[in-house]
Write a protein that holds these residues in place. Structure first.
Motif, PDB file in Angstrom:
ATOM      1  N   ALA A 173       0.883  -1.171   0.000  1.00  0.00           N
ATOM      2  CA  ALA A 173       0.000   0.000   0.000  1.00  0.00           C
ATOM      3  C   ALA A 173       0.916   1.214   0.000  1.00  0.00           C
ATOM      4  O   ALA A 173       1.634   1.459   0.963  1.00  0.00           O
ATOM      5  N   LEU A 174       0.912   1.952  -1.097  1.00  0.00           N
ATOM      6  CA  LEU A 174       1.803   3.108  -1.238  1.00  0.00           C
ATOM      7  C   LEU A 174       1.103   4.400  -0.838  1.00  0.00           C
ATOM      8  O   LEU A 174      -0.053   4.625  -1.214  1.00  0.00           O
ATOM      9  N   GLU A 175       1.807   5.200  -0.083  1.00  0.00           N
ATOM     10  CA  GLU A 175       1.370   6.548   0.266  1.00  0.00           C
ATOM     11  C   GLU A 175       2.457   7.485  -0.242  1.00  0.00           C
ATOM     12  O   GLU A 175       3.636   7.291   0.083  1.00  0.00           O
ATOM     13  N   VAL A 176       2.086   8.470  -1.063  1.00  0.00           N
ATOM     14  CA  VAL A 176       3.048   9.382  -1.688  1.00  0.00           C
ATOM     15  C   VAL A 176       2.870  10.775  -1.090  1.00  0.00           C
ATOM     16  O   VAL A 176       1.753  11.288  -1.030  1.00  0.00           O
ATOM     17  N   LYS A 177       3.990  11.381  -0.674  1.00  0.00           N
ATOM     18  CA  LYS A 177       3.967  12.726  -0.091  1.00  0.00           C
ATOM     19  C   LYS A 177       5.083  13.562  -0.696  1.00  0.00           C
ATOM     20  O   LYS A 177       6.213  13.081  -0.845  1.00  0.00           O
ATOM     21  N   ARG A 178       4.756  14.816  -1.029  1.00  0.00           N
ATOM     22  CA  ARG A 178       5.771  15.763  -1.478  1.00  0.00           C
ATOM     23  C   ARG A 178       5.488  17.100  -0.808  1.00  0.00           C
ATOM     24  O   ARG A 178       4.501  17.765  -1.114  1.00  0.00           O
ATOM     25  N   GLN A 179       6.350  17.451   0.150  1.00  0.00           N
ATOM     26  CA  GLN A 179       6.202  18.705   0.888  1.00  0.00           C
ATOM     27  C   GLN A 179       7.585  19.227   1.254  1.00  0.00           C
ATOM     28  O   GLN A 179       8.545  18.455   1.321  1.00  0.00           O
ATOM     29  N   GLU A 180       7.656  20.505   1.514  1.00  0.00           N
ATOM     30  CA  GLU A 180       8.931  21.114   1.900  1.00  0.00           C
ATOM     31  C   GLU A 180       9.314  20.779   3.330  1.00  0.00           C
ATOM     32  O   GLU A 180      10.485  20.682   3.660  1.00  0.00           O
ATOM     33  N   ILE A 181       8.330  20.631   4.180  1.00  0.00           N
ATOM     34  CA  ILE A 181       8.592  20.238   5.568  1.00  0.00           C
ATOM     35  C   ILE A 181       8.137  18.793   5.717  1.00  0.00           C
ATOM     36  O   ILE A 181       6.957  18.485   5.544  1.00  0.00           O
ATOM     37  N   LEU A 182       9.086  17.921   5.991  1.00  0.00           N
ATOM     38  CA  LEU A 182       8.768  16.502   6.115  1.00  0.00           C
ATOM     39  C   LEU A 182       8.109  16.227   7.456  1.00  0.00           C
ATOM     40  O   LEU A 182       8.571  16.697   8.494  1.00  0.00           O
ATOM     41  N   HIS A 183       7.039  15.456   7.415  1.00  0.00           N
ATOM     42  CA  HIS A 183       6.315  15.040   8.617  1.00  0.00           C
ATOM     43  C   HIS A 183       6.336  13.513   8.676  1.00  0.00           C
ATOM     44  O   HIS A 183       5.289  12.868   8.713  1.00  0.00           O
ATOM     45  N   LEU A 184       7.546  12.960   8.653  1.00  0.00           N
ATOM     46  CA  LEU A 184       7.694  11.516   8.512  1.00  0.00           C
ATOM     47  C   LEU A 184       6.960  10.697   9.571  1.00  0.00           C
ATOM     48  O   LEU A 184       6.310   9.711   9.216  1.00  0.00           O
ATOM     49  N   PRO A 185       7.027  11.035  10.862  1.00  0.00           N
ATOM     50  CA  PRO A 185       6.296  10.208  11.840  1.00  0.00           C
ATOM     51  C   PRO A 185       4.791  10.171  11.563  1.00  0.00           C
ATOM     52  O   PRO A 185       4.173   9.095  11.613  1.00  0.00           O
ATOM     53  N   ASP A 186       4.197  11.307  11.251  1.00  0.00           N
ATOM     54  CA  ASP A 186       2.758  11.347  10.968  1.00  0.00           C
ATOM     55  C   ASP A 186       2.428  10.605   9.681  1.00  0.00           C
ATOM     56  O   ASP A 186       1.458   9.837   9.616  1.00  0.00           O
ATOM     57  N   TRP A 187       3.221  10.833   8.636  1.00  0.00           N
ATOM     58  CA  TRP A 187       2.971  10.152   7.363  1.00  0.00           C
ATOM     59  C   TRP A 187       3.133   8.643   7.506  1.00  0.00           C
ATOM     60  O   TRP A 187       2.355   7.880   6.942  1.00  0.00           O
ATOM     61  N   TRP A 188       4.157   8.232   8.244  1.00  0.00           N
ATOM     62  CA  TRP A 188       4.414   6.802   8.414  1.00  0.00           C
ATOM     63  C   TRP A 188       3.264   6.153   9.182  1.00  0.00           C
ATOM     64  O   TRP A 188       2.806   5.074   8.831  1.00  0.00           O
ATOM     65  N   ARG A 189       2.787   6.816  10.208  1.00  0.00           N
ATOM     66  CA  ARG A 189       1.662   6.296  10.997  1.00  0.00           C
ATOM     67  C   ARG A 189       0.429   6.145  10.083  1.00  0.00           C
ATOM     68  O   ARG A 189      -0.241   5.111  10.099  1.00  0.00           O
ATOM     69  N   GLN A 190       0.142   7.162   9.278  1.00  0.00           N
ATOM     70  CA  GLN A 190      -0.977   7.115   8.343  1.00  0.00           C
ATOM     71  C   GLN A 190      -0.810   5.961   7.355  1.00  0.00           C
ATOM     72  O   GLN A 190      -1.738   5.190   7.121  1.00  0.00           O
ATOM     73  N   CYS A 191       0.363   5.834   6.798  1.00  0.00           N
ATOM     74  CA  CYS A 191       0.666   4.785   5.825  1.00  0.00           C
ATOM     75  C   CYS A 191       0.458   3.398   6.440  1.00  0.00           C
ATOM     76  O   CYS A 191      -0.157   2.524   5.831  1.00  0.00           O
ATOM     77  N   CYS A 192       0.955   3.214   7.652  1.00  0.00           N
ATOM     78  CA  CYS A 192       0.839   1.916   8.323  1.00  0.00           C
ATOM     79  C   CYS A 192      -0.608   1.566   8.639  1.00  0.00           C
ATOM     80  O   CYS A 192      -1.029   0.414   8.466  1.00  0.00           O
ATOM     81  N   GLU A 193      -1.379   2.539   9.096  1.00  0.00           N
ATOM     82  CA  GLU A 193      -2.796   2.293   9.397  1.00  0.00           C
ATOM     83  C   GLU A 193      -3.559   1.895   8.144  1.00  0.00           C
ATOM     84  O   GLU A 193      -4.356   0.950   8.154  1.00  0.00           O
ATOM     85  N   GLN A 194      -3.321   2.614   7.049  1.00  0.00           N
ATOM     86  CA  GLN A 194      -4.016   2.320   5.801  1.00  0.00           C
ATOM     87  C   GLN A 194      -3.634   0.946   5.262  1.00  0.00           C
ATOM     88  O   GLN A 194      -4.491   0.192   4.792  1.00  0.00           O
ATOM     89  N   ALA A 195      -2.369   0.619   5.331  1.00  0.00           N
ATOM     90  CA  ALA A 195      -1.907  -0.686   4.851  1.00  0.00           C
ATOM     91  C   ALA A 195      -2.487  -1.808   5.705  1.00  0.00           C
ATOM     92  O   ALA A 195      -2.919  -2.836   5.170  1.00  0.00           O
ATOM     93  N   LYS A 196      -2.501  -1.611   7.008  1.00  0.00           N
ATOM     94  CA  LYS A 196      -3.049  -2.637   7.911  1.00  0.00           C
ATOM     95  C   LYS A 196      -4.517  -2.895   7.592  1.00  0.00           C
ATOM     96  O   LYS A 196      -4.942  -4.046   7.515  1.00  0.00           O
TER      97      LYS A 196
END
Length: 129
Positions: free
Chosen positions: A47-70
């Motif tokens: 399950a791919l989640e794609v993000k492009r932003q100037e300020i990286l929010h990796l913990p939040d994006w990773w949590r979102q990605c993991c929940e969606q994949a699960k």
């Protein structure tokens, strides 16, 4: 001012085109993602989640990605970048080593460049056949 939805959709199209070209398959956007809060696309068991932003929010994006994949019973893969930077991907260590046939992995997260992530997707596609 740049519309964040437009920028996000453009980032998804860019990544999906690169994956499609490398794998020789058509990778398309998950059309119900906005309504259902799901992943951007699924390919090769990921399950791919794609993000492009100037300020990286990796913990939040990773949590979102993991929940969606699960919820989808898929492996999570976050693909992200800042402008003028290369695309990077984040996966669980266990998903990486399991793909390469290793039996055990220390818990953690692995960062890959986009070609490495596409290779991982390809290996999973072969494994699924």
């Amino acid at each position: 001012m740049i519309n964040s939805r437009t920028k996000g959709a453009a980032a998804e199209r860019e990544v999906f085109a690169l994956i499609s070209e490398c794998l020789g398959i058509k990778v398309e956007r998950n059309l119900v993602q906005t309504r259902d809060g799901g992943y951007d696309t699924a390919v090769g068991g990921w399950a791919l989640e794609v993000k492009r932003q100037e300020i990286l929010h990796l913990p939040d994006w990773w949590r979102q990605c993991c929940e969606q994949a699960k919820n989808a019973k898929l492996r999570p893969m976050l693909i992200y970048r800042k402008s003028r930077q290369p695309w990077m991907a984040r996966v669980f260590t266990k998903d990486l080593v399991n793909t390469y046939g290793c039996l055990n992995a220390a818990p953690g997260i692995v960062e890959l460049d986009l070609p490495g992530a596409i290779h991982l997707i390809c290996l999973n596609m072969l494994e699924m056949k």
